[in-house]
Scaffold this active site. Structure first.
Site, PDB file in Angstrom:
ATOM      1  N   ASP A 188       0.802  -1.238   0.000  1.00  0.00           N
ATOM      2  CA  ASP A 188       0.000   0.000   0.000  1.00  0.00           C
ATOM      3  C   ASP A 188       0.835   1.289   0.000  1.00  0.00           C
ATOM      4  O   ASP A 188       1.814   1.390   0.743  1.00  0.00           O
ATOM      5  CB  ASP A 188      -0.855   0.084   1.270  1.00  0.00           C
ATOM      6  CG  ASP A 188      -1.573  -1.195   1.595  1.00  0.00           C
ATOM      7  OD1 ASP A 188      -1.552  -2.117   0.771  1.00  0.00           O
ATOM      8  OD2 ASP A 188      -2.150  -1.267   2.692  1.00  0.00           O
ATOM      9  N   GLU A 195     -10.623  -3.108   4.700  1.00  0.00           N
ATOM     10  CA  GLU A 195      -9.300  -2.480   4.803  1.00  0.00           C
ATOM     11  C   GLU A 195      -9.276  -1.048   4.219  1.00  0.00           C
ATOM     12  O   GLU A 195     -10.191  -0.591   3.559  1.00  0.00           O
ATOM     13  CB  GLU A 195      -8.218  -3.304   4.091  1.00  0.00           C
ATOM     14  CG  GLU A 195      -8.183  -4.765   4.489  1.00  0.00           C
ATOM     15  CD  GLU A 195      -7.025  -5.519   3.850  1.00  0.00           C
ATOM     16  OE1 GLU A 195      -6.343  -6.239   4.598  1.00  0.00           O
ATOM     17  OE2 GLU A 195      -6.807  -5.424   2.637  1.00  0.00           O
TER      18      GLU A 195
HETATM   19  C1  FRU Z   1      -3.852  -3.795   2.594  1.00  0.00           C
HETATM   20  C2  FRU Z   1      -3.246  -4.191   3.934  1.00  0.00           C
HETATM   21  C3  FRU Z   1      -3.632  -3.213   5.017  1.00  0.00           C
HETATM   22  C4  FRU Z   1      -2.532  -3.366   5.997  1.00  0.00           C
HETATM   23  C5  FRU Z   1      -1.351  -3.554   5.099  1.00  0.00           C
HETATM   24  C6  FRU Z   1      -0.292  -4.451   5.655  1.00  0.00           C
HETATM   25  O1  FRU Z   1      -3.114  -4.242   1.521  1.00  0.00           O
HETATM   26  O2  FRU Z   1      -3.627  -5.494   4.280  1.00  0.00           O
HETATM   27  O3  FRU Z   1      -4.914  -3.445   5.542  1.00  0.00           O
HETATM   28  O4  FRU Z   1      -2.391  -2.258   6.811  1.00  0.00           O
HETATM   29  O5  FRU Z   1      -1.835  -4.115   3.908  1.00  0.00           O
HETATM   30  O6  FRU Z   1       0.821  -4.480   4.819  1.00  0.00           O
END
Ligand code: FRU
Length: 712
Positions: free
Chosen positions: A295, A463
């Site tokens: 992300d 998320e």
């Molecule tokens: C989304 C996610 C988020 C989390 C991050 C961990 O891709 O699962 O929810 O904070 O990636 O890397």
């Protein structure tokens, strides 16, 4: 200097034999590469009828097995149970070696060696609590004292809860004494250069390492260190610590490993002569120099710089060890990667979050002239909590707030705080993911104390929430609020500082196959007024020293349509600066077999096309070996098998297509279609074609720009 802090531990269960080695060949008991288990017998439902091929649905990434097959009793999840038993065999060597992972329970998730029905040796995976790793590790039994006996091997899964499964591969009889595993081996350096380079072997056993610079907090992480020849080199930024002593301690290092001896200090990352020009390096999509990204985080604009923080594993090609990597750009096109901004701490690894400029110093973090940049992130410990970090030097160095966590655990894996300033109520507002498809909004006056103000249900999403106000059709006095989740499902509605009221069903922002967990920039100056979004471009880059990328920055706009309000996305104008050579194709009829692009070729391309569909039954385009077709009857565009709706408008369609090395970004009808496609574009194919399947269409406008790389 290498010191063995805790002495030696053999990976085997029994004591080491002193029998001299004989040069007898290894005997393979099983490598689980066949289409079934051969003459092994199964009971129960945990093993199915054939070996698994890697990770099973819902399982964390399984690594460390050899070949393509392995035993993996996660079949149907942890709830399934059973046994897998070998035919009887004669013990003819001193050792039985194997790879093993999964649960750690000597009764319920184990590998047993039985003689006359009695267990004489046992092994388990390493996991008995949440988290952990699905990597298989090499272990061995010393069976010298039972040589000549007939035995069977039984793989047992009697567990149904967390870590209720076992993974096994490559069971071999051997005379080669397996290397001892050394506990906590350390190496020391006086830091003199910018980087400490670490040799990495993808898929090698994950070992726990701790890096400690005098006077700093020690940093622990997992690493697939190369005991021999590395696949690539990761690095630790040591430029800030020149002259200080540093120690790297690695657990379970095989006695014959050369991993620590290979680590070198340098002012250049090892093997980086082709940095940013590696075969699968996206040329105008951001990717980190080394390691994994997912992300985008903390997208904030301050004093002419767009900050891009990103979920980052600096030490591995796959997800793990979450840090916040950091890059800056003055134009959203050319990025400069900076040292890691946020490191894991006692509250956990650094999961996703956002950042703001605290213009009015509401947090009290500002110490000098510069406004404080404040990041809010999830610390993914046990449990997940939300914390703050701040920077008083334009994002160059970051300090964690001593009062962390500022928001305790609320639900499940609550995470991914997105903070914005809500001017009318003079409050910070934070959107947080809770669980399932549930989110909530919180408010605060100082970023440190938060009050839950409203719950938001967003069916079909989870998320990474995003929440912002946006003008309708560009009118500054008609505005709506948009709330979206990681997959881009979004709601449009109103927000009065306390309650978000959706006015739409969940809508679809994009139709791509490589888009997730996007974020938009905070603190874009009002006179710019854009809502700039960057997604994670979920696209693997096999064989590279880095993995995944960011999508291209796009500008979001909201429009009233007969169906209701809808978002559009268009590439930011700054990307025009990459255009070099431009080919204009004259307006002309498009017929079957015609190819007005026969004389155009290139690697990185920005294609602008306006077509009148006429009586064409289909438009076929081929971009460097990747097909893009449009079906006027179905109002559908298909790129490399990925379909999306695209409605012609009065017999016309408009397309913008950006071609990079691992993606084709398609925008249709001025951004009402947003379709980023991840695909490895064949390196040696630079050709283009455009034709009508049958009937005649007309090219109204066709311009092809060749692009330069954004990496200097
Ligand atoms: C989304 C996610 C988020 C989390 C991050 C961990 O891709 O699962 O929810 O904070 O990636 O890397």
């Amino acid at each position: 200097m290498i010191t063995h802090i805790l002495g030696a531990l053999l990976a085997c269960c029994a004591s080491v034999s002193s029998t001299p080695m004989q040069a007898r060949q290894d005997i393979l008991i099983a490598n689980f590469e066949g289409k079934d288990y051969g003459n092994w017998r199964t009971s129960g439902d945990a093993f199915g009828t054939s070996p698994a091929h890697g990770t099973l649905p819902g399982q964390m990434n399984v690594s460390g097995y050899r070949g393509s097959g392995l035993v993996n009793s996660y079949l149907n999840g942890d709830g399934s149970t059973g046994t897998l038993t070998s035919p009887p065999f004669k013990i003819e060597r001193h050792f039985i070696s194997f790879l093993i992972g999964g649960g750690k329970d000597l009764e319920k998730t184990c590998l047993n060696l039985l003689i006359d029905g009695k267990i004489v040796r046992q092994a388990t995976g390493p996991n008995d609590k949440p988290g952990g790793s699905e990597a298989l590790k090499a272990l061995a039994w010393d069976v010298t004292e039972v040589e000549g006996k007939t035995a069977v091997i039984q793989i047992v899964d009697r567990a149904t809860g967390g870590w209720g499964h076992i993974n096994v591969d490559e069971i071999i009889q051997t005379d080669k004494k397996p290397p001892m595993k050394l506990k906590n081996v350390s190496h020391e350096w006086i830091l003199e250069k910018s980087y400490l380079n670490l040799p990495i072997k993808d898929g090698a056993e994950k070992r726990k390492a701790t890096f400690h610079v005098e006077g700093q907090e020690p940093q622990s992480f997992e690493i697939e260190l190369a005991d021999g020849e590395p696949d690539w080199w990761a690095f630790i930024d040591t430029g800030r610590f020149k002259g200080r002593k540093a120690t790297l301690t690695v657990d379970e290092l095989p006695e014959d490993s050369i991993a620590l001896k290979q680590i070198t200090q340098s002012n250049q990352i090892v093997d980086s002569a082709d940095l940013y020009h590696e075969a699968l390096r996206p040329q105008f999509h951001f990717s980190p120099r080394r390691g994994w990204t997912n992300d985008p985080n903390g997208l904030v604009f301050y004093k002419g710089e767009y900050h891009l923080f990103f979920q980052h594993n600096p030490y591995g090609w796959s997800w793990g060890n979450m840090h916040w990597g950091h890059a800056v750009s003055t134009d959203l096109v050319h990025w400069k990667e900076l040292p890691v901004a946020l490191f894991p701490d006692q509250h956990g690894t650094m999961f996703s979050g956002s950042a703001v400029v605290d213009w009015n110093n509401t947090s009290g973090f500002q110490t000098g002239e510069e406004k404080a940049l404040v990041a809010m992130f999830t610390a993914a410990g046990t449990p997940f909590t939300q914390g703050l970090a701040y920077s008083n030097d334009r994002g160059r160095t970051w300090t964690k707030y001593t009062g962390n966590p500022v928001l305790p655990h609320i639900a499940a894996e609550n995470r991914d705080p997105k903070v914005i300033w809500h001017a009318p109520s003079h409050n910070w507002v934070m959107a947080l993911y809770l669980d399932g498809s549930d989110y909530a909004l919180f408010s605060s006056t100082d970023l440190k104390h938060w009050k839950r103000i409203c719950d938001v249900a967003l069916p079909g999403a989870s998320e990474c929430p995003e929440f912002f106000e946006i003008a309708v059709d560009g009118h500054p006095d008609t505005k709506r609020w948009v709330f979206y989740g990681a997959n881009g499902k979004y709601l449009v509605g109103t927000f009065d500082g306390t309650t978000f009221k959706p006015e739409t069903e969940p809508l679809t922002l994009h139709h791509g196959n490589c888009w997730y967990a996007s974020q938009t920039y905070t603190d874009i100056p009002a006179k710019d007024g854009r809502r700039i979004l960057i997604p994670w471009g979920t696209m693997a880059t096999p064989g590279m020293p880095f993995n995944q990328m960011m999508g291209i920055p796009v500008n979001l706009t909201l429009h009233n349509t007969p169906e209701g309000p809808r978002l559009s996305a268009n590439p930011v104008l700054e990307l025009h600066s990459l255009r070099t050579k431009t080919h204009k194709v004259a307006p002309q009829n498009l017929l079957l077999g015609s190819n007005p692009l026969a004389n155009v070729s290139g690697e990185l391309l920005d294609i602008e096309l306006k077509l009148s569909l006429g009586d064409s039954k289909g438009i076929d385009m081929n971009v460097r070996g990747i097909s893009i077709s449009f079906d006027p009857a179905a109002n559908e565009i298909v790129c490399n098998g990925n379909k999306a709706p695209l409605h012609s408008i009065n017999g016309h369609i408009q397309l913008r297509i950006l071609v990079d090395r691992t993606s084709i970004d398609i925008f249709g009808n001025e951004g009402t279609l947003y379709m980023p496609i991840g695909v490895i574009v064949p390196h040696d194919n630079k050709s283009l074609s455009l034709t009508s399947k049958s009937g005649t269409a007309k090219i109204d406008d066709l311009t092809i720009h060749e692009l330069r790389s954004s990496w200097k």
